[in-house]
Design an enzyme around this catalytic site. Structure first.
Site, short mmCIF file in Angstrom:
data_model
loop_
_atom_site.label_atom_id
_atom_site.label_comp_id
_atom_site.label_asym_id
_atom_site.label_seq_id
_atom_site.Cartn_x
_atom_site.Cartn_y
_atom_site.Cartn_z
N LEU A 27 0.83 -1.22 0.00
CA LEU A 27 0.00 0.00 0.00
C LEU A 27 0.86 1.26 0.00
O LEU A 27 0.65 2.17 -0.78
CB LEU A 27 -0.90 0.04 1.24
N THR A 28 1.79 1.32 0.93
CA THR A 28 2.67 2.51 0.99
C THR A 28 4.08 2.06 1.34
O THR A 28 4.27 1.04 2.02
CB THR A 28 2.23 3.50 2.09
N GLN A 29 5.04 2.80 0.86
CA GLN A 29 6.41 2.54 1.29
C GLN A 29 7.05 3.85 1.69
O GLN A 29 7.46 4.63 0.85
CB GLN A 29 7.20 1.82 0.21
N GLY A 30 7.05 4.09 2.99
CA GLY A 30 7.71 5.29 3.50
C GLY A 30 9.20 5.03 3.61
O GLY A 30 9.69 3.97 3.21
N ALA A 33 9.06 2.41 6.70
CA ALA A 33 8.20 1.24 6.80
C ALA A 33 7.46 0.96 5.50
O ALA A 33 7.20 1.87 4.73
CB ALA A 33 7.19 1.45 7.93
N LEU A 35 3.94 -0.83 4.12
CA LEU A 35 2.65 -1.25 4.60
C LEU A 35 1.94 -2.13 3.58
O LEU A 35 1.75 -1.71 2.44
CB LEU A 35 1.82 0.02 4.86
N LYS A 50 2.98 -4.30 8.71
CA LYS A 50 3.93 -3.18 8.67
C LYS A 50 5.34 -3.73 8.83
O LYS A 50 5.68 -4.28 9.88
CB LYS A 50 3.61 -2.18 9.79
N ASP A 175 3.83 11.96 16.29
CA ASP A 175 3.74 12.29 14.85
C ASP A 175 2.27 12.45 14.47
O ASP A 175 1.77 11.79 13.56
CB ASP A 175 4.40 11.16 14.04
N1 LIG Z 1 -4.01 -1.04 10.64
C1 LIG Z 1 -4.18 -0.44 9.46
N2 LIG Z 1 -5.31 -0.66 8.74
C2 LIG Z 1 -5.48 -0.07 7.52
N3 LIG Z 1 -4.58 0.76 6.95
C3 LIG Z 1 -3.45 1.02 7.61
C4 LIG Z 1 -3.18 0.43 8.90
N4 LIG Z 1 -1.97 0.86 9.32
C5 LIG Z 1 -1.51 1.68 8.34
N5 LIG Z 1 -2.38 1.79 7.31
C6 LIG Z 1 -2.21 2.58 6.08
O1 LIG Z 1 -0.83 2.66 5.74
C7 LIG Z 1 -0.34 3.99 5.81
C8 LIG Z 1 1.07 4.00 6.40
O2 LIG Z 1 1.07 3.43 7.70
P1 LIG Z 1 1.90 4.07 8.91
O3 LIG Z 1 1.47 5.48 9.08
O4 LIG Z 1 1.80 3.17 10.07
O5 LIG Z 1 3.36 3.99 8.30
P2 LIG Z 1 4.50 5.08 8.02
O6 LIG Z 1 3.96 6.46 8.13
O7 LIG Z 1 5.17 4.69 6.75
O8 LIG Z 1 5.42 4.68 9.22
P3 LIG Z 1 6.52 5.42 10.13
O9 LIG Z 1 6.15 6.88 10.16
O10 LIG Z 1 6.38 4.73 11.47
O11 LIG Z 1 7.84 5.14 9.49
C9 LIG Z 1 -1.36 4.74 6.64
O12 LIG Z 1 -1.42 6.13 6.34
C10 LIG Z 1 -2.66 4.02 6.30
O13 LIG Z 1 -3.23 4.53 5.10
MG LIG Z 2 2.25 7.40 8.99
#
Ligand SMILES: Nc1ncnc2c1ncn2[C@@H]1O[C@H](COP(=O)(O)OP(=O)(O)OP(=O)(O)O)[C@@H](O)[C@H]1O
Ligand SMILES: [Mg+2]
Length: 280
Positions: A27-30, A33, A35, A50, A175
């Site tokens: 879904l996303t790749q920050g 992390a 996802l 995650k 955050d």
């Molecule tokens: N439990 C969940 N259920 C559904 N979607 C989720 C869930 N956790 C995360 N997501 C989706 O994935 C996206 C990224 O997740 P998250 O914010 O945890 O990661 P990140 O910002 O890349 O992490 P970090 O800032 O810790 O490095 C969220 O904005 C959301 O759209």
């Molecule tokens: Mg986030």
């Protein structure tokens, strides 16, 4: 060796998830992390995976220690908050060692309850797009516009209440942006099909996610900084909704006894912020 011209490929999935049907979707790749949406126990129960990939440029021992700390920390926060009744995804499974196959690469991961819906950021962007398209309705203050505004106000109150519940439990998010607040709709998508011109729904429960930078704290200062970060995020991401931000603070004020202290500190934190931006 990877070069910058090569298209990025995420590291291999942890072996537990390499053979699931359907396969996990990224879904996303920050920066920190990745996802994935996957399933848990049966194909009809969605879950969020995650992964914190290991960083090849870091010394392997240090790398393992860091990713392991962050994943453990995030999972501990989630488990504590679930126990306290705060709206966050439940932890289903995790691996903090993060060894993956022969390469020894991979990363630590948490498998979480899947939260339906979209981030609050998306809901507010839809609302602001509607506002921009229907300027006339706003100027004439039509019932439709009033109804929409009332719903957005209610949404912001719920945001404040949820942040209040988090702080009441002794946790600082670290955050707080509208991307890290999920809006879990009260009704399924099909039921909220929009009639022509109707403003998009913002009805739903607020669920906090992303505890990678969270911490335990009982200080008003830390809580005020959390609120300030959220306030600034509204200013930069949702300029048309920003005037309603006091609703967040109102929801917060009503949510727990110590709220007044944090709100008082918020004024100081704002002053400092202003001074800093004046100095450039
Ligand atoms: N439990 C969940 N259920 C559904 N979607 C989720 C869930 N956790 C995360 N997501 C989706 O994935 C996206 C990224 O997740 P998250 O914010 O945890 O990661 P990140 O910002 O890349 O992490 P970090 O800032 O810790 O490095 C969220 O904005 C959301 O759209
Ligand atoms: Mg986030």
């Amino acid at each position: 060796m990877t070069t910058t011209t090569e298209t990025y490929r995420p590291p291999p999935l942890p072996s537990l998830f390499a053979t699931t049907t359907p396969p996990p979707t990224l879904l996303t790749q920050g920066a920190e992390a990745h996802l994935y949406k996957t399933v848990f126990l049966d194909a009809s129960t969605p879950a969020a995976l995650k992964i914190r990939p290991s960083k090849p440029y870091r010394h392997p021992i240090l790398d393992r220690r860091l990713t392991r700390q962050r994943v453990l920390h995030e999972a501990r926060c989630l488990v504590k908050l679930i126990r306290e009744g705060v709206n966050v995804p439940a932890v289903l499974a995790m691996d903090w060692e993060g060894q993956n196959g022969e390469s020894g690469q991979g990363g630590s991961w948490i498998l979480m309850e899947w939260i339906d819906g979209a981030p609050v950021r998306v809901a507010l962007e839809r609302w602001e797009a509607w506002l921009a398209k229907n300027k006339g309705l706003a100027e004439q203050n039509t019932p439709q516009y009033q109804e929409g505004t009332t719903r957005v106000r209610d949404l912001l109150r719920r945001v404040g209440q949820t942040v209040g519940a988090l702080h009441k439990a002794g946790v600082i998010h670290g955050d707080l942006t509208t991307s890290n607040l999920m809006l879990r709709p009260w009704k399924a998508d099909a039921e909220v099909a929009l009639e022509a011109g109707e403003c998009p729904s913002v009805d739903g429960d607020i669920v906090l996610i992303d505890f990678g930078l969270a911490g335990q704290s009982a200080s008003d200062e830390d809580r005020a900084v959390d609120l300030y970060v959220l306030e600034r995020a509204f200013g930069s991401t949702h300029p048309r909704t920003e005037p309603l931000f006091p609703e967040v603070l109102q929801g917060y004020r009503e949510s727990y006894k110590g709220a007044a202290g944090a709100l008082k500190k918020l004024e100081e934190v704002r002053m400092r912020g202003r001074k800093r931006s004046m100095l450039g």
